[in-house]
Design an enzyme around this catalytic site. Structure first.
Site, short mmCIF file in Angstrom:
data_model
loop_
_atom_site.label_atom_id
_atom_site.label_comp_id
_atom_site.label_asym_id
_atom_site.label_seq_id
_atom_site.Cartn_x
_atom_site.Cartn_y
_atom_site.Cartn_z
CG ASP A 11 -1.84 1.24 1.22
OD1 ASP A 11 -2.37 1.65 0.23
OD2 ASP A 11 -1.86 2.13 2.39
CB SER A 12 0.07 4.73 -1.06
OG SER A 12 -0.99 4.80 -0.31
CB CYS A 74 -2.80 0.87 -2.48
SG CYS A 74 -2.90 2.51 -3.13
CD GLU A 159 -2.95 8.62 6.84
OE1 GLU A 159 -1.88 9.47 6.72
OE2 GLU A 159 -2.56 7.97 5.84
CB CYS A 191 -10.06 5.10 -0.34
SG CYS A 191 -8.64 5.81 0.42
CG HIS A 193 -6.77 5.98 4.61
ND1 HIS A 193 -6.17 5.24 3.90
CD2 HIS A 193 -6.13 6.50 5.35
CE1 HIS A 193 -4.84 5.56 4.14
NE2 HIS A 193 -5.03 6.41 5.16
N1 DGL Z 1 -4.13 3.84 -0.02
C1 DGL Z 1 -4.82 4.89 -0.88
C2 DGL Z 1 -5.94 4.11 -1.55
O1 DGL Z 1 -6.62 3.33 -1.24
C3 DGL Z 1 -5.11 5.93 -0.12
C4 DGL Z 1 -3.87 6.70 0.36
C5 DGL Z 1 -3.16 7.49 -0.79
O2 DGL Z 1 -3.85 8.52 -1.32
O3 DGL Z 1 -1.94 6.95 -0.87
O4 DGL Z 1 -6.44 4.66 -2.59
#
Ligand code: DGL
Length: 273
Positions: A11-12, A74, A159, A191, A193
């Site tokens: 993930d990012s 992600c 976050e 997403c 989050h």
């Molecule tokens: N993990 C990213 C997503 O699911 C969200 C956080 C980001 O923008 O890096 O799109």
């Protein structure tokens, strides 16, 4: 010690840890290796080309650590990089390895859930601009219409731990209202989050709209995938080891990592060259 062959998760940043948490609940027996690119997060505001390059580096890293199966946990990476990695990168460089994403599992769930063929998607700007959700839906269920809404304030909100503050409600309402006007009956939280906002979102959309939260869906679909692919499953080791890597090891990673994964984690720092 037998050489570990873990399932890789990328993930990012932190978000994918909540996907991993659900996967581990359903498939606890395997080894897992998680990589968060915290030094370069967020991906949601970056160009598709850059997200592709970053994601390729992450996949290379996890492959170099002997993962044969990597999940892009992600949405933005799945949206911008998955197809190209599957169609161009793997056949050329790693024909025996596999990379999967989180968007198709969410869409399959929405296809089963919708009764009026109108599905909403909340996602990052990058995911929305890529049009991956509507494009992939068209390939699977052309009758279903997909309405997207970018929700750039939600990642920072989660976050910052502010989902329960008075500020959260108007922000969420502002994003969700246009989707409700489209008469959707299913809403994909597209997403990593947004699963953390499920309760708050449910309160706004009411009982009639079915929410698709990716963590549990990805866990179930991965289980099915491994049943269908014994040639991949048989290569995985079953030592219940969980290894965490990040490209920026801060106190914040440890604190938020525990929130997203559900228990404390001990990440190691790596650097991309
Ligand atoms: N993990 C990213 C997503 O699911 C969200 C956080 C980001 O923008 O890096 O799109």
């Amino acid at each position: 010690m037998a050489r570990v062959k873990a399932i890789g998760m990328f993930d990012s940043g932190f978000g994918g840890l909540s996907v991993l948490r659900e996967v581990v609940k359903v498939l606890p027996q395997y080894d897992y290796m998680y990589l968060g690119d915290n030094a370069r997060t967020p991906y949601g505001t970056r160009s598709s080309d850059l997200v592709y390059e970053f994601t390729k580096q992450a996949v290379d890293f996890l492959f170099s650590r002997r993962c044969d199966l990597v999940i892009l946990a992600c949405n933005t990476a799945s949206a911008d990089a998955l197809r190209k990695i599957q169609q161009e990168y793997l056949p050329k460089k790693y024909p025996r390895k596999r990379v999967l994403g989180v968007i198709v599992p969410a869409l399959e769930e929405a296809i089963e859930a919708t009764k009026n063929n109108r599905v909403g998607v909340l996602a990052t700007e990058g995911t929305v601009v890529s049009k991956t959700f509507p494009r992939e839906m068209k390939l699977r269920a052309p009758k279903i219409r997909v309405f997207q809404q970018a929700a750039p304030l939600l990642v920072p909100l989660v976050e910052a731990g502010e989902r329960k503050t008075p500020a959260a409600k108007p922000i969420l309402e502002n994003y969700i209202r246009p989707l409700l006007k489209k008469n959707i009956d299913t809403l994909i939280l597209g997403c990593t989050h947004y699963g953390h906002l499920e309760k708050e979102i449910k309160r706004i959309v009411g009982k009639k709209i079915r929410l698709v939260s990716e963590g549990p869906v990805v866990a179930r679909k991965l289980n099915l995938y491994l049943e269908r692919h014994p040639e991949i499953e048989s290569r995985l080791t079953r030592g219940k080891r969980r290894t965490f890597y990040t490209t920026d090891l801060s106190e914040r990673f440890k604190r938020l990592g525990a929130v997203f994964f559900g228990t404390a984690i001990r990440p190691q720092k790596i650097t991309f060259r």
